[in-house]
Design a protein around this motif. Sequence first.
Motif, mmCIF file in Angstrom:
data_model
loop_
_atom_site.group_PDB
_atom_site.id
_atom_site.type_symbol
_atom_site.label_atom_id
_atom_site.label_comp_id
_atom_site.label_asym_id
_atom_site.label_seq_id
_atom_site.Cartn_x
_atom_site.Cartn_y
_atom_site.Cartn_z
ATOM 1 N N CYS A 27 2.498 23.189 4.040
ATOM 2 C CA CYS A 27 0.944 23.384 3.920
ATOM 3 C C CYS A 27 0.315 22.000 3.778
ATOM 4 C CB CYS A 27 -0.076 24.445 4.953
ATOM 5 S SG CYS A 27 1.580 24.815 6.997
ATOM 6 N N SER A 28 0.675 22.544 1.646
ATOM 7 C CA SER A 28 -0.028 21.760 1.345
ATOM 8 C C SER A 28 -0.172 20.326 1.638
ATOM 9 C CB SER A 28 0.612 21.895 -0.267
ATOM 10 O OG SER A 28 1.261 22.615 -0.818
ATOM 11 N N VAL A 29 -0.980 19.930 0.627
ATOM 12 C CA VAL A 29 -1.286 18.378 1.440
ATOM 13 C C VAL A 29 -1.670 17.740 0.200
ATOM 14 C CG1 VAL A 29 -2.778 16.409 1.926
ATOM 15 C CG2 VAL A 29 -2.176 18.104 3.738
ATOM 16 N N LEU A 30 -0.758 17.271 -0.815
ATOM 17 C CA LEU A 30 -1.425 16.378 -2.311
ATOM 18 C C LEU A 30 -1.240 14.898 -2.189
ATOM 19 C CD1 LEU A 30 2.190 17.913 -4.274
ATOM 20 C CD2 LEU A 30 0.345 19.158 -3.232
ATOM 21 N N ASN A 31 -2.981 14.727 -3.138
ATOM 22 C CA ASN A 31 -2.984 13.634 -3.330
ATOM 23 C C ASN A 31 -2.371 13.455 -4.397
ATOM 24 O OD1 ASN A 31 -5.086 13.010 -1.978
ATOM 25 N ND2 ASN A 31 -6.602 14.554 -2.646
ATOM 26 N N LEU A 32 -1.469 12.562 -4.801
ATOM 27 C CA LEU A 32 -0.259 12.165 -5.506
ATOM 28 C C LEU A 32 -1.065 11.112 -6.766
ATOM 29 C CD1 LEU A 32 2.376 11.479 -3.831
ATOM 30 C CD2 LEU A 32 1.954 13.803 -4.683
ATOM 31 N N PRO A 33 -1.096 12.065 -7.845
ATOM 32 C CA PRO A 33 -1.720 11.570 -8.815
ATOM 33 C C PRO A 33 -2.394 9.947 -9.334
ATOM 34 C CG PRO A 33 -0.282 12.534 -9.936
ATOM 35 C CD PRO A 33 0.017 13.123 -8.386
ATOM 36 N N PHE A 34 -1.913 9.256 -8.700
ATOM 37 C CA PHE A 34 -1.572 7.179 -9.245
ATOM 38 C C PHE A 34 -2.383 7.012 -8.789
ATOM 39 C CE2 PHE A 34 2.043 6.137 -6.471
ATOM 40 C CZ PHE A 34 1.841 4.231 -7.311
ATOM 41 N N ARG A 35 -2.838 5.729 -8.899
ATOM 42 C CA ARG A 35 -3.168 4.746 -8.121
ATOM 43 C C ARG A 35 -2.642 3.749 -8.272
ATOM 44 N NH1 ARG A 35 -9.034 6.546 -6.494
ATOM 45 N NH2 ARG A 35 -8.956 8.748 -8.013
ATOM 46 N N ARG A 36 -3.171 3.499 -6.792
ATOM 47 C CA ARG A 36 -2.511 1.096 -6.723
ATOM 48 C C ARG A 36 -3.642 0.481 -7.410
ATOM 49 N NH1 ARG A 36 -1.612 0.466 -0.791
ATOM 50 N NH2 ARG A 36 -1.339 -1.565 -2.126
ATOM 51 N N ARG A 37 -2.948 -0.506 -7.923
ATOM 52 C CA ARG A 37 -3.815 -1.090 -9.200
ATOM 53 C C ARG A 37 -3.103 -3.055 -9.245
ATOM 54 N NH1 ARG A 37 -4.202 1.310 -14.518
ATOM 55 N NH2 ARG A 37 -5.648 -0.647 -15.612
ATOM 56 N N TYR A 38 -2.456 -2.541 -8.872
ATOM 57 C CA TYR A 38 -2.653 -4.312 -8.381
ATOM 58 C C TYR A 38 -1.421 -4.928 -6.875
ATOM 59 C CZ TYR A 38 -2.663 -4.342 -13.352
ATOM 60 O OH TYR A 38 -3.555 -3.762 -14.595
ATOM 61 N N GLU A 39 -1.633 -5.444 -5.958
ATOM 62 C CA GLU A 39 -1.073 -6.348 -5.703
ATOM 63 C C GLU A 39 -0.215 -7.496 -5.238
ATOM 64 O OE1 GLU A 39 0.340 -5.717 -2.073
ATOM 65 O OE2 GLU A 39 -1.529 -3.781 -1.662
ATOM 66 N N ARG A 40 0.485 -7.797 -4.979
ATOM 67 C CA ARG A 40 1.351 -9.149 -4.956
ATOM 68 C C ARG A 40 0.389 -10.236 -4.126
ATOM 69 N NH1 ARG A 40 7.288 -10.257 -6.577
ATOM 70 N NH2 ARG A 40 6.722 -9.078 -7.872
ATOM 71 N N VAL A 41 0.088 -11.712 -5.014
ATOM 72 C CA VAL A 41 -0.327 -12.360 -3.812
ATOM 73 C C VAL A 41 0.263 -13.601 -3.546
ATOM 74 C CG1 VAL A 41 -2.294 -13.702 -2.831
ATOM 75 C CG2 VAL A 41 -2.669 -11.393 -3.962
ATOM 76 N N TYR A 42 0.959 -14.000 -2.479
ATOM 77 C CA TYR A 42 1.747 -16.021 -3.038
ATOM 78 C C TYR A 42 0.909 -16.675 -2.660
ATOM 79 C CZ TYR A 42 5.257 -12.521 -1.557
ATOM 80 O OH TYR A 42 6.432 -11.229 -2.020
ATOM 81 N N ILE A 43 0.942 -17.567 -3.163
ATOM 82 C CA ILE A 43 0.275 -19.086 -3.485
ATOM 83 C C ILE A 43 1.126 -20.278 -2.669
ATOM 84 C CG2 ILE A 43 0.870 -19.895 -5.697
ATOM 85 C CD1 ILE A 43 -1.970 -20.542 -6.079
ATOM 86 N N MET A 44 0.425 -20.362 -1.720
ATOM 87 C CA MET A 44 0.988 -22.034 -1.538
ATOM 88 C C MET A 44 1.217 -22.950 -2.227
ATOM 89 S SD MET A 44 2.151 -20.534 1.730
ATOM 90 C CE MET A 44 2.046 -21.944 2.562
ATOM 91 N N PRO A 45 2.215 -23.807 -2.208
ATOM 92 C CA PRO A 45 3.206 -25.075 -3.249
ATOM 93 C C PRO A 45 1.565 -26.283 -3.232
ATOM 94 C CG PRO A 45 4.461 -24.168 -1.518
ATOM 95 C CD PRO A 45 3.261 -23.640 -1.472
ATOM 96 N N GLU A 46 1.448 -26.603 -1.694
ATOM 97 C CA GLU A 46 0.209 -27.405 -1.984
ATOM 98 C C GLU A 46 -0.794 -26.634 -2.573
ATOM 99 O OE1 GLU A 46 -0.104 -26.260 2.351
ATOM 100 O OE2 GLU A 46 1.668 -26.145 0.317
ATOM 101 N N LEU A 47 -1.430 -25.551 -2.654
ATOM 102 C CA LEU A 47 -2.441 -25.693 -3.266
ATOM 103 C C LEU A 47 -1.984 -24.864 -4.713
ATOM 104 C CD1 LEU A 47 -5.427 -24.129 -2.881
ATOM 105 C CD2 LEU A 47 -4.158 -22.412 -2.678
ATOM 106 N N ALA A 48 -0.897 -24.741 -5.168
ATOM 107 C CA ALA A 48 -0.430 -24.309 -6.683
ATOM 108 C C ALA A 48 -0.892 -25.681 -7.235
ATOM 109 C CB ALA A 48 0.992 -24.219 -6.759
ATOM 110 N N ASN A 49 -0.318 -26.798 -6.087
ATOM 111 C CA ASN A 49 0.215 -28.632 -6.513
ATOM 112 C C ASN A 49 -1.481 -29.198 -7.224
ATOM 113 O OD1 ASN A 49 2.799 -29.350 -7.282
ATOM 114 N ND2 ASN A 49 2.592 -30.036 -5.146
ATOM 115 N N SER A 50 -2.297 -28.117 -6.381
ATOM 116 C CA SER A 50 -3.846 -29.186 -6.267
ATOM 117 C C SER A 50 -4.877 -28.232 -7.866
ATOM 118 C CB SER A 50 -4.605 -28.914 -5.657
ATOM 119 O OG SER A 50 -4.801 -27.087 -5.646
ATOM 120 N N LEU A 51 -3.751 -27.163 -8.372
ATOM 121 C CA LEU A 51 -4.831 -26.909 -9.719
ATOM 122 C C LEU A 51 -4.450 -26.819 -11.245
ATOM 123 C CD1 LEU A 51 -2.937 -22.804 -9.021
ATOM 124 C CD2 LEU A 51 -5.725 -23.581 -8.334
ATOM 125 N N VAL A 52 -5.401 -27.138 -11.922
ATOM 126 C CA VAL A 52 -5.152 -27.996 -12.836
ATOM 127 C C VAL A 52 -5.909 -26.702 -14.200
ATOM 128 C CG1 VAL A 52 -7.031 -29.660 -14.398
ATOM 129 C CG2 VAL A 52 -6.540 -29.948 -11.621
#
Lengths: 658, 921
Positions: free
Chosen positions: A502-527
Amino acid sequence: MKLYCLSGHPTLPCNVLKFKSTTIMLDCGLDTTSVLNFLPLPLVHSPRLSKLPGWVSKDGTINLEKELKECAGRVFVDSQPEFCLPERELLDLSNIDVILISNYHCMMALPYITEHTGFTGTVYATEPTLQIGRLLMEEVVNFMERVPKAQSATCWKNKEIQRMLPGPLKDAVDVWTWKRCYSMQEVNSALSKVQLVGYSQKVELFGAVQISPLSSGYSLGSSNWIIQSHHEKVSYVSGSSLLTTHPQPMDQSSLKNSDVLILTGLTQMPTANPDGMLGEFCSNLAMTIRAGGNVLVPCYSSGVIYDLLECLYQFIESANLGTTPFYFISPVANSSLEFSQIFAEWLCHNKQSKVYLPEPPFPHAELIQTNKLKHYPSIHGDFSSEFRQPCVVFTGHPSLRFGDVVHFMELWGKSGLNTIIFTEPDFSYLDALAPYQPLAMKCVYCPIDTRLNFHQVSKLLKEVQPLHVVCPEQYTQPPLTQSHRSDLMLELQPPPMPYRRCSVLNLPFRRRYERVYIMPELANSLVPSEIKPGISVATVSAVVHSKDNKHTLQSVPKPPPVAPSKKRKRVMDEPPVVLAPKPLLSGAVPLEAFLATLQKHGITEVKVEETADGHILHLQAEDTLIQLEEDGTHIVCDNNEPLRTTLRDLVLRFLQKL
Amino acid sequence: MDRECVSLLPRVCEVLAASGSSLPDDTSLEKLLDWFTALTKAEGSLLEACPCLLGFISTVVHNTALDPSILSFTLKLAGLVAVTEDGFKALQECSVLDLVFNLQRWQEAGLWEDPCIRIGWIQGLRAMLQHPKALSFFVQADFIQPLLQLQTDTSLFVASAANQMLAYVLVFCQSVSSVGCNGVDKKEDEDRSSHATTTDLEYPAVPMETNQDYTAVVTAILEYLKKSLVPKENTQLHQSVQILKVLALLLAQTRPPLWDKLLQTVVDSVEELLTADYSQLTLPLMDVILAAYSSCSADHRLPDQRVSRLLSFMLNIKKPADLIQAAAAFLRRGHHDRVHTAQSVRALLLPLDIITGLSLLDTNITDKERFSMVEQLKSKTSCISVICVCLTNTPQISLTAADCLPCPPALTVTAVLSLLRLCGGDSSSSSAGCSQVYTNVIGSGKVQKCALEALAALSGSPGVKVKLPEVFTLLIQYLDNPDSDPTVLHKSYQALVKWMTVCTDLSSITDHQKQDLVKVVRKRACDMRWEVRDSTVEFLGHLAGVNACQTSPGEVTDASEALLGGCCCTTPLFKEALQDPESYVRASAVSALAQTLAQSWQQGAAETQEQTEIVNRLLEILSEDTEGFARRAVVRYFIAWFSSRSSHSSPSPPTSSSLLMQSVRSVLSQGSADLDWEVKVHTLELAELLLDEAFSGHWGYVKGSDPHPVQPHPYAVISDQAYALHTHTGTHKEDVDSDLVGVLNSLVERGVISALLSGLVDCDRPVALKACRLLVTLRQTVCPRSLGALDATAAMATVARVTCELPGRGWALEIRKILAMRSQAKEADEEKSYNRADVVVSDDCGEAGEEAVGAECHTLPVSVCQVLRSLDLDERLDILTQSSDHVHNSPLSLLQDILTASAAHTRPNVQPGQEVIVDCY
């Protein structure tokens, strides 16, 4: 990230992990030690058991003669044995997405979870786990259904009454949640939800996390699980072994770099070395047979029995036991012995290579061929006609409360020549023997538990270096009976997080990053523009699309052509106002050069004041302040917009624009 | 020396001087040197015996292109030649000596790099330094400096040789110069010659100037030792170790005044080293100090003050690990020095005190000492090694006088017991011990083994018998523990037997404990591991051999009876063990049975059905077992039975020993036909016992094949037991003389004669030798040569009529062949005497004999006496007594080999054989 602990039994775990958007149940162990409070179910009518006196409290106020019987100073419930289920009130089990099974001993509660809680998810397990798990469930169901008991004892569970009961019954917890065994139909339905996986196979859960089983070396098909997202990794280690027995060896390296490692299923017998116990088993067996007695080995129909048979295969010759018959009695004996031979890919290398010879991987095939080992579904039928003494009988159930073993206990218990050898570590042998007392039969306790011991586990943890370890609280202190043995506990830095039922543990660890994909055409437009050698920066304007826990950056859609009809125009359709993004500034304002520039523009009376973060320039004539700080520049002037603009432009000259 | 060798030597020298690569193998040169060394010892001057060597040396020395191994050989040889002053002079006269040992020449030729040249140089010099002339040469050539350099040579062999040489030079200087000096009385002179390595050489008076040379050498060496002893930096520790080794050698060998001088020179440096606290130097330092210390006590001098001070310093060093080592080293020497002994004992008991929490030591131990030891023990590896050193020295502790011990021996036993409990994971008994420390020993097999050995050793200490019940309980726990490994179990058994041997009064052992022992022994007899079954069976045997008095003081029984209830418990276990698949266990079971039954044999107890069964099983093993161990044990069983019976009861009372006598016949016939030579030798030992018994009291019989005193077996270790078994009382005074015929007949009937004859023609030398000796004895008894065939008395004539049968196969064929050859030769002889001119003794009489034998395949009866006379036993005995490789190992064969190999080498089409390359320069 949270962990809900539904079982307090360290080797029969049942935990729920909430990780990202998923709810994952880790194992589904059934605590069967509760059956020790019940009377054995005899296969053949036992006059001894039927004549046991009923229990009445000393003052006579409570009379439970029908439900409770007294035997050798202890009180037992006379009803079909019941099991202690995992906690079902702690969270809504219908929300569970998946159940991961680590080995066939840790799935016995599956029908209770999948069948009556609204569970709609999937169960993941390896093939041997499923098949042998099915055998074990079938066996238990068979044992129970062979000896139907109409009566179901419930009065004793009344809180008021339970308080008055003697011995272990009084201290039994959550007796109201104890349940009778499931039916075969429930077993089949539960197992139909199992999806098979192979070692190292990666399974995506809703795109959020990936799960993958690893060999744990404990039993056929036993696995540890890796649950990971792109940036987080949780390892679930349950019932692992580093000993060289029949299963494939444990995969340790894949556990490396875990953020959290949930550790369960260590050996229940930290002081009993399996090799020593195996030796003890053999010598006691030989000693009894030589003296003309029989040997009874209460055991599960799969697992250690394969190793026992293999060991005996070698020992029979050296102990001159060639003529002694070995019997294996279980409703699933045949399937168990045959299944073990066909799961070649799940076996240790040595046994795998035998398959190519071709030879059966386990030597029990030869024992069967040479008629040294015979197996029967039950004591009825063929067995009774071929039964020869002295002999060795392997049969279940190790709790001695149901199964064919009950019969042999009644048959052989009265003679001091016979020996019962306990090899399964799950039950206290004294409690198991309690309803058979007084007993003349010799009794030998050599529990064989091949799971990791504390020495091995601390070595393992040193190797795989998890950031945090979560484990049952039993592992964080020495055993109660050996409080001085500080070597029989986990000593880690940082200390492990203990859990209990019956324990409920908050695991001592925070999510800090998330992966995000970038579409090719958008990537092309970056300078990109280089701000430091090797580091380039670009600004991007895009729309985030999130689907199946995957995030994608897409180009901002062009404003749609103005609709021909302006009649109906919903607010939502209005294109987002696309403003040219303001340039990003970087760099620092050099004080000397800036003062020079001010002078050029006719601002001469400047008083410079040094502050902790930078400088304050006091333009005394204009009564204006310029604060130059590391991460900001402020121009404070009252109602003199042209001056502010001029000053701003002067400052901007020194900064890079992106 | 063999003339033949001398004649071959010049050619051998030629071959060697030409090239060394064609040697038969690379040990040849060493063998050659060994031979020369032996020659030098036997004949004095080598040059006189082999004049060609001078030429050889001078040729080789001039040819630096030769193989370095030949050059090295030549250096050593030159040293040997120069051992005598004549040889030395001869070498010097042809100016070879300077050349040989001219170090610069070797360096310039680039040969000095080769370690075998360096070692040749050292050993050559070392051999030569036997007389003052050589020493003068050594001094004048100024070899001392290079020798000192070689002391730290990269090659360990060279460095060690240089070390020895240094020590030798000093000791030699001392002995030579002391002859020239006055004030050395005769007694001390004798002492010295036996003490120093130089012996039997008389030194002429040494002129004063030479004496100064020696003093210079001594001073140079002492200076060097002093200077180099203390390392300037850590990398020079190696040098210090080497110098400490020399010092240890020197302090043990030199005598005052050099001893004093030496000590005076180095004492400060040694002290400096001690304070510098180099752990690697602890043991070498301790060796030096103890060498100095022992040399004082060996001469019954009072220990030198300086030495005592160093020793005290050593036993007070701060590093616990070093301290333990030093204390152990001191105790092992067994000096009677109360102060230091007590100090060492305390140092060794401290770890036990800490780990068990028992106060073994008085309060004199400072907190600091205790603290640093606890720190040491906290690390697992050092804890185990420290504890093991302490435990292995417990026997020494138990031997020390009571007033040197800080606690009574019984408390030490308690501590060891407590430690053993800790190892088993049971620490409830010593909550006072340091928990951080004792977790280190849990489950450590190494500590368990050491502790069990210590426990066994402590059994003899005074006042520990009260501990018996506790020891007994613990050992049974160990025996019962599933995790005990086979060696631990073995040691537990040994300890138990040891305690049983010492504590004969077993009344303190309760019935419950005895039952536990029975239970555990029964279990272990079924163990999976054969080693455990073997030690269990062995233990049961040993226990039966231990005397114990259980009930009333007068009643003596064996410990097996007292603890296990005797045969009714053990015999079933032995019977099972006789069926064991492992031959060692079967063999142990046979021996253990013999030990167990010994008492009933001695008492002449009646045969039981069980005994018959056992005997049948044993004979089955003898005839069928595939392994030699078990068969050997069976023969020994019958030897034991036979001898223990005959030692107590009158010979062959028909009832009690009929089973034995029946089986002896099968044992003799099967044993002598065995494939294993040891079984055959044992069988002959049994035959010997039968002979001994048959002829005991007979005037002509010499027991135990005495004419040739028992020699160690040429290629086997025979247990002492086998020999110890036939020490008979020899009190029987039967009138056997007249019954010689009957006796001989019974020997024939029992198969003794057949066994002896088959042994005689055996291809294994030990068997043939033993049989031959016994046959010689037999011949001397039944048909002494002095009487001769013609002078035989009437009695002898009847003896001569006793026949034995030679079957037409196996060994008997061989005997028949010999007999046939003899009779043919005899006939030929006789014929020759008639017709000398015509008779030619044909070479192929062997074949003729074979034909003669082959013609008759049936059994041939022959007269025993005739056989004994015809077999040329004396000649055979001579041949058999020589070691089997005497031909192969002779110097002649060596020289021939060298010549043959070189001949083979010069033939171009012959490939050189694969050489075995051994590092033996």
